[in-house]
Enzyme design. Structure first.
Site, PDB file in Angstrom:
ATOM      1  N   THR A  14       0.819  -1.221   0.000  1.00  0.00           N
ATOM      2  CA  THR A  14       0.000   0.000   0.000  1.00  0.00           C
ATOM      3  C   THR A  14       0.849   1.266   0.000  1.00  0.00           C
ATOM      4  O   THR A  14       0.467   2.285   0.573  1.00  0.00           O
ATOM      5  CB  THR A  14      -0.943   0.007   1.218  1.00  0.00           C
ATOM      6  OG1 THR A  14      -0.180  -0.188   2.418  1.00  0.00           O
ATOM      7  CG2 THR A  14      -1.989  -1.064   1.104  1.00  0.00           C
ATOM      8  N   ALA A  17       3.405   2.827  -5.277  1.00  0.00           N
ATOM      9  CA  ALA A  17       3.206   1.983  -6.450  1.00  0.00           C
ATOM     10  C   ALA A  17       1.918   1.181  -6.358  1.00  0.00           C
ATOM     11  O   ALA A  17       1.128   1.114  -7.314  1.00  0.00           O
ATOM     12  CB  ALA A  17       4.405   1.049  -6.631  1.00  0.00           C
ATOM     13  N   ALA A  48       9.406   9.101   2.919  1.00  0.00           N
ATOM     14  CA  ALA A  48      10.217   9.783   1.908  1.00  0.00           C
ATOM     15  C   ALA A  48      10.173  11.293   2.133  1.00  0.00           C
ATOM     16  O   ALA A  48       9.101  11.888   2.173  1.00  0.00           O
ATOM     17  CB  ALA A  48       9.703   9.444   0.509  1.00  0.00           C
ATOM     18  N   GLY A  50      12.665  13.850   0.598  1.00  0.00           N
ATOM     19  CA  GLY A  50      13.191  14.786  -0.393  1.00  0.00           C
ATOM     20  C   GLY A  50      12.179  15.302  -1.389  1.00  0.00           C
ATOM     21  O   GLY A  50      11.961  16.504  -1.501  1.00  0.00           O
ATOM     22  N   ARG A 284      24.860   9.628  -4.483  1.00  0.00           N
ATOM     23  CA  ARG A 284      24.802   9.089  -3.122  1.00  0.00           C
ATOM     24  C   ARG A 284      25.870   8.063  -2.825  1.00  0.00           C
ATOM     25  O   ARG A 284      26.382   8.003  -1.702  1.00  0.00           O
ATOM     26  CB  ARG A 284      23.413   8.479  -2.879  1.00  0.00           C
ATOM     27  CG  ARG A 284      22.346   9.534  -2.674  1.00  0.00           C
ATOM     28  CD  ARG A 284      21.008   8.895  -2.443  1.00  0.00           C
ATOM     29  NE  ARG A 284      20.032   9.923  -2.081  1.00  0.00           N
ATOM     30  CZ  ARG A 284      18.748   9.673  -1.888  1.00  0.00           C
ATOM     31  NH1 ARG A 284      18.293   8.453  -2.019  1.00  0.00           N
ATOM     32  NH2 ARG A 284      17.911  10.640  -1.560  1.00  0.00           N
ATOM     33  N   HIS A 343      19.346   2.121   2.797  1.00  0.00           N
ATOM     34  CA  HIS A 343      18.246   3.004   2.403  1.00  0.00           C
ATOM     35  C   HIS A 343      17.364   2.429   1.313  1.00  0.00           C
ATOM     36  O   HIS A 343      16.170   2.278   1.490  1.00  0.00           O
ATOM     37  CB  HIS A 343      18.829   4.341   1.959  1.00  0.00           C
ATOM     38  CG  HIS A 343      17.815   5.378   1.573  1.00  0.00           C
ATOM     39  ND1 HIS A 343      16.790   5.765   2.420  1.00  0.00           N
ATOM     40  CD2 HIS A 343      17.667   6.100   0.443  1.00  0.00           C
ATOM     41  CE1 HIS A 343      16.058   6.701   1.813  1.00  0.00           C
ATOM     42  NE2 HIS A 343      16.557   6.905   0.619  1.00  0.00           N
ATOM     43  N   ARG A 378      20.735   4.596  -7.530  1.00  0.00           N
ATOM     44  CA  ARG A 378      19.531   5.385  -7.821  1.00  0.00           C
ATOM     45  C   ARG A 378      19.828   6.877  -7.728  1.00  0.00           C
ATOM     46  O   ARG A 378      20.453   7.351  -6.783  1.00  0.00           O
ATOM     47  CB  ARG A 378      18.444   5.019  -6.813  1.00  0.00           C
ATOM     48  CG  ARG A 378      17.169   5.831  -6.943  1.00  0.00           C
ATOM     49  CD  ARG A 378      16.188   5.433  -5.863  1.00  0.00           C
ATOM     50  NE  ARG A 378      16.633   5.837  -4.542  1.00  0.00           N
ATOM     51  CZ  ARG A 378      16.066   6.809  -3.818  1.00  0.00           C
ATOM     52  NH1 ARG A 378      15.057   7.492  -4.300  1.00  0.00           N
ATOM     53  NH2 ARG A 378      16.525   7.090  -2.624  1.00  0.00           N
TER      54      ARG A 378
END
Length: 532
Positions: A14, A17, A48, A50, A284, A343, A378
């Protein structure tokens, strides 16, 4: 079985996505059933901070473009992204944001235009945000509200134990258990796994307790391949705690550095000087490795993030400010002690950009999927965008596949809970943190495999904890197998015994699957990656 239910599409998870897929599937006229092993609001999306990286044609920086967003993503992925997948997913971003706003999500704005910030690896200010540093919470709020308002049924406190397959190996539904561990069958010709990440493989992570790699294990056991599991992104900056920090650690969003904060070691020296042309806004993997290296060199176990020069810090970053104050730190007057923590998983079940896997009826979206967007590392704030885009595309793919007769409804008889290898969680997390974090070696990973093998006990999956521990065990084994195969350093996979990048041998994704006996095997031909 003590209960059963059915739908055209079963959505497991949930987060961004899963709920996006559920909404799109309902719009397409499908009967949808959503399952969450916790509450509908639990999961990684809400944490999340950012934002969402997206180039919107009507509001963008001078000189910015979709092409430059693609370029930044490919650069961060260090040669392992699929250029076509990157273009396809990012190109759908603006439309996906439009649908999200239509569903009720409200983003920060300045003078009538959406506010934008910049994060590590980005050439431009293209990251939109909500509530300052509470983007995920706003996305989750809006999607949960839309799902509830649309009357889409959600089974909370229900856990998927195993995916069920019919004739020819096609998906037929799932064996699940309710909050009282009573088994039941969910009949569905299509299952979408949107189960999130695997942060609970490690002792310290930004992920919530529910991020136990369930989707990776379910996909493997259903016959799908998994790729790029060795690429676990460690967020450069989580709030450091003295002593042994365990469990979910408060995140200090990368956007703080995007607004001008700098990394300093305990001596007051700049951490990123001379490390990368982008300095504190380097990708990162570069920043995480530099922080870990400098913390070890100084013996402090952490570095500092100096954000004292950012005006209106408490208003711009209320979540970070609250976490710091709770820890007795005033980020407006003193540097924030930070360290790296597990992460985001760049790999997962192999799928196309429409969420289809090699198993008929099995779809994946979000962090559990390996679409080719992320590659070896990522790009910041591409994750929520991927969930929005691929979640929607997967729902459309299910509707199309059902309409074309590619999916069939197969009756499922009596099913018994399976039994799989389980390792005690604390031991597993300590082992993975020690030997499969930032800086890996063959000797260390071989020791980790030996520890996990000796500690494995086969148990029937009759409780949620047993299901989660079995998922963590299988995924840990797969991650270690992939990391041992990749004899190089690339992206967020860093090997101390192979410190160089080897494009000749390793510019390809390593794919693993389970053979008929349940053993992990390496696919003979990995997914080769080509330049854009």
């Amino acid at each position: 079985m003590t209960w059963e239910a059915g739908a055209d599409l079963l959505v497991v998870g949930t987060g961004v996505a899963g709920l996006t897929a559920a909404l799109r599937a309902r719009e397409a006229g499908l009967r949808v059933l959503v399952l969450s092993k916790d509450s509908v609001a639990a999961g990684n999306t809400g944490w999340a901070q950012g934002g969402i990286a997206v180039v919107r044609p009507d509001e963008l920086d001078p000189g910015d473009s979709l092409h430059k967003h693609v370029e930044d993503t490919l650069t961060a992925g260090v040669g392992l992204c699929s250029p076509q997948a990157v273009r396809d997913i990012l190109a759908d971003g603006a439309q996906a944001i439009g649908r999200l706003r239509a569903a009720g999500a409200e983003f920060d704005a300045v003078d009538g235009a959406l506010a934008r910030t910049r994060e590590g690896g980005h050439q431009a200010f293209r990251v939109i945000h909500a509530g300052g540093d509470a983007t995920g919470a706003e996305v989750q709020r809006a999607l949960v509200s839309a799902v509830r308002g649309g009357g889409i049924p959600v089974l909370e406190q229900h856990c998927v134990v195993e995916l069920l397959r019919g004739e020819g190996g096609a998906i037929a539904g799932a064996l699940a258990m309710d909050s009282e561990s009573r088994p039941g069958v969910l009949h569905a010709p299509a299952v979408l796994l949107a189960t999130g990440g695997l942060g609970q493989l490690y002792a310290a992570t930004t992920n919530p307790d529910v991020s136990t790699a369930d989707g990776v294990a379910l996909a493997l056991r259903a016959g799908a391949g998994v790729a790029d599991l060795e690429f676990v992104q460690f967020h450069p900056t989580v709030l450091y705690a003295e002593g042994e920090a365990r469990g979910r650690r408060p995140l200090v969003t990368e956007a703080v550095r995007g607004e001008g904060a700098v990394l300093l070691d305990v001596r007051g020296d700049r951490v990123m000087d001379g490390v990368h042309p982008l300095g504190d806004l380097a990708p990162r993997d570069v920043v995480s490795a530099a922080i870990t290296r400098r913390a070890a060199e100084t013996g402090a176990g952490h570095v500092f993030l100096d954000a004292t020069g950012i005006p209106g810090f408490a208003e711009r970053f209320p979540t970070v400010h609250a976490s710091c104050r709770e820890a007795g730190i005033d980020p407006t007057a003193e540097p924030i002690p930070v360290a790296s923590a597990a992460h985001y998983s760049c790999g997962g079940a192999v799928s196309d950009v429409d969420g289809r896997t090699a198993v008929t009826g099995l779809y994946v979206a979000g962090e559990v999927a390996c679409t080719g967007l992320h590659g070896a590392n990522r790009l910041a704030s591409n994750s929520l965008l991927e969930g929005l885009v691929v979640g929607g595309r997967a729902a459309s793919a299910v509707a199309k596949d059902l309409g074309c007769g590619l999916l069939s409804r197969t009756p499922v008889g009596e099913v018994e809970p399976p039994a799989f290898a389980v390792v005690e969680r604390d031991l597993l997390q300590r082992t993975m943190s020690t030997h499969a974090g930032i800086g890996r070696s063959e000797d260390g990973m071989a020791e980790a495999c030996s520890v996990l093998d000796r500690a494995s006990v086969v148990r029937p999956l009759r409780t949620r904890q047993a299901v989660e521990d079995a998922s963590l065990t299988l995924t840990a084994q797969a991650l270690l197998a992939a990391a041992r195969l990749r004899a190089e350093s690339r992206g967020c996979h860093r090997r101390t015994d192979f410190p160089d990048t080897d494009d000749l041998r390793w510019r390809r994704s390593t794919v693993l699957r389970l053979d008929a006996s349940g053993w992990l095997i390496h696919a003979e031909t990995g997914i080769a990656r080509t330049a854009a």
